[in-house]
Enzyme design. Structure first.
Site, short mmCIF file in Angstrom:
data_model
loop_
_atom_site.label_atom_id
_atom_site.label_comp_id
_atom_site.label_asym_id
_atom_site.label_seq_id
_atom_site.Cartn_x
_atom_site.Cartn_y
_atom_site.Cartn_z
N ASP A 117 0.71 49.52 13.31
CA ASP A 117 1.25 49.67 14.67
C ASP A 117 0.92 48.49 15.59
OD1 ASP A 117 2.71 52.18 14.81
OD2 ASP A 117 0.80 53.18 14.40
N GLU A 139 1.55 46.54 23.69
CA GLU A 139 1.30 47.06 25.04
C GLU A 139 0.19 48.12 25.06
OE1 GLU A 139 4.11 48.79 27.83
OE2 GLU A 139 4.39 50.51 26.53
N ASP A 140 -0.05 48.76 23.91
CA ASP A 140 -1.06 49.83 23.91
C ASP A 140 -2.49 49.31 23.92
OD1 ASP A 140 0.82 51.88 23.97
OD2 ASP A 140 1.17 51.68 21.82
N ARG A 194 -5.88 52.92 15.58
CA ARG A 194 -5.30 51.79 16.32
C ARG A 194 -6.36 50.98 17.06
NH1 ARG A 194 0.13 52.27 19.39
NH2 ARG A 194 -0.25 50.05 19.17
N ARG A 244 -2.88 60.82 23.96
CA ARG A 244 -3.61 59.57 23.68
C ARG A 244 -4.55 59.15 24.82
NH1 ARG A 244 -0.69 56.44 19.82
NH2 ARG A 244 -0.03 57.92 18.21
N HIS A 292 3.96 58.86 25.05
CA HIS A 292 3.35 58.16 26.18
C HIS A 292 4.13 58.38 27.46
CE1 HIS A 292 1.62 55.05 23.14
NE2 HIS A 292 0.62 55.76 23.61
N CYS A 295 6.98 48.76 24.64
CA CYS A 295 5.78 48.73 23.78
C CYS A 295 5.53 47.38 23.12
CB CYS A 295 5.91 49.72 22.62
SG CYS A 295 6.75 51.22 22.98
C1 LIG Z 1 5.58 53.42 25.36
N1 LIG Z 1 5.24 53.52 23.97
C2 LIG Z 1 5.96 54.50 23.26
C3 LIG Z 1 4.24 52.70 23.44
N2 LIG Z 1 3.63 51.95 24.18
N3 LIG Z 1 3.81 52.71 22.15
C4 LIG Z 1 4.43 53.17 20.99
C5 LIG Z 1 3.46 53.27 19.84
C6 LIG Z 1 4.08 53.84 18.61
C7 LIG Z 1 3.10 53.99 17.47
N4 LIG Z 1 3.80 54.36 16.28
C8 LIG Z 1 2.03 55.02 17.78
O1 LIG Z 1 2.24 56.20 17.47
O2 LIG Z 1 0.98 54.69 18.31
#
Ligand SMILES: CN(C)C(=N)NCCC[C@H](N)C(=O)O
Length: 248
Positions: A61, A66-67, A86, A132, A160, A241
């Site tokens: 991932d 952005e996460d 992650r 999350r 999210h 993302c």
């Molecule tokens: C705004 N969005 C949706 C995000 N910033 N991140 C998506 C992460 C997707 C990854 N497969 C997960 O499940 O972490």
């Protein structure tokens, strides 16, 4: 628009990315790489300088960069992602933002926070309370950004906050009221239409899977660039993302 877009190329294990709310579908890593290149080209065409975080091919991932970090002015808040697998993504992003001269601070245990839950619009930072991002993560981010107005928002049925709502250049929130309670939402005609990346001025980037939203936004006077990100959408990703915008 000047400024940086921080991105990370998808690796060969992208298909193993986490899926929570969708049925898993096969993801083509080669196609994901091509789509990522087109996404990066759209940001570059909008005047962004592209900075790549180092590859993290063991972390499926990792392109959802952005996460891992929330940038506010010259401060980079390194996150503590809610999905433990992650968390190793953050270290390499930390190196990149430090090399860019940003001051780094971090979300600490027992806080969890994913950048996908942080929507910045003008002076306001909306923070999703999601599977999350926990209460302690919200509290820590608010304390780290004392000059910003923090608004916690409950998120239902999607990964999210930014899976449900983002902001147009004039500050209008565009999103799905089934997933968040926010006043004055512009409701897009299709689900991926809730995701826009501001490109500067009246420009916005959206997914090619939201053609009716593109028309709606063009009728509102916006200049829309659409990119196909189907392989990332299969993993619950969206246009926001895949980058972190940093002003220089
Ligand atoms: C705004 N969005 C949706 C995000 N910033 N991140 C998506 C992460 C997707 C990854 N497969 C997960 O499940 O972490």
């Amino acid at each position: 628009m000047s400024g940086i877009a921080l991105v990370r190329k998808p690796g060969p294990r992208i298909a193993e990315g986490i899926v929570t709310h969708l049925q898993r579908e096969p993801v083509d890593p080669g196609r994901a790489l091509d789509q990522h290149e087109a996404y990066v080209a759209a940001l570059e065409a909008a005047g962004r300088r592209i900075v790549y975080a180092e590859p993290a091919d063991d972390l499926p991932d990792a392109p959802f960069v952005e996460d891992a970090v929330v940038v506010s002015g010259r401060v980079a808040v390194l996150t503590r992602p809610g999905a433990a697998e992650r968390r190793p993504e953050v270290e390499s992003v930390a190196r990149t933002v430090r090399d860019l001269g940003l001051k780094t601070v971090m979300i600490a245990r027992p806080g969890t926070l994913d950048g996908g839950d942080v929507l910045q619009s003008g002076p306001t930072v909306y923070i999703g309370r999601s599977a999350r991002t926990n209460e302690e993560g919200i509290r820590q981010l608010a304390a780290l950004l004392p000059e910003r107005r923090v608004v916690p928002v409950d998120v239902r049925g999607v990964l999210h906050l930014k899976s449900a709502v983002t902001a147009l250049p004039d500050g209008t929130l565009i999103g799905d009221p089934r997933h968040v309670d926010l006043p004055g939402l512009l409701v897009p005609p299709e689900e991926p239409g809730a995701h826009v990346v501001p490109l500067g001025g009246e420009g916005v980037l959206i997914a090619a899977s939201a053609p009716r939203t593109a028309e709606l936004l063009e009728r509102r006077g916006l200049a829309v660039t659409a990119v196909d990100i189907s392989e990332f959408e299969k993993l619950e990703g969206c246009v926001t993302c895949l980058s972190v915008l940093i002003e220089e």
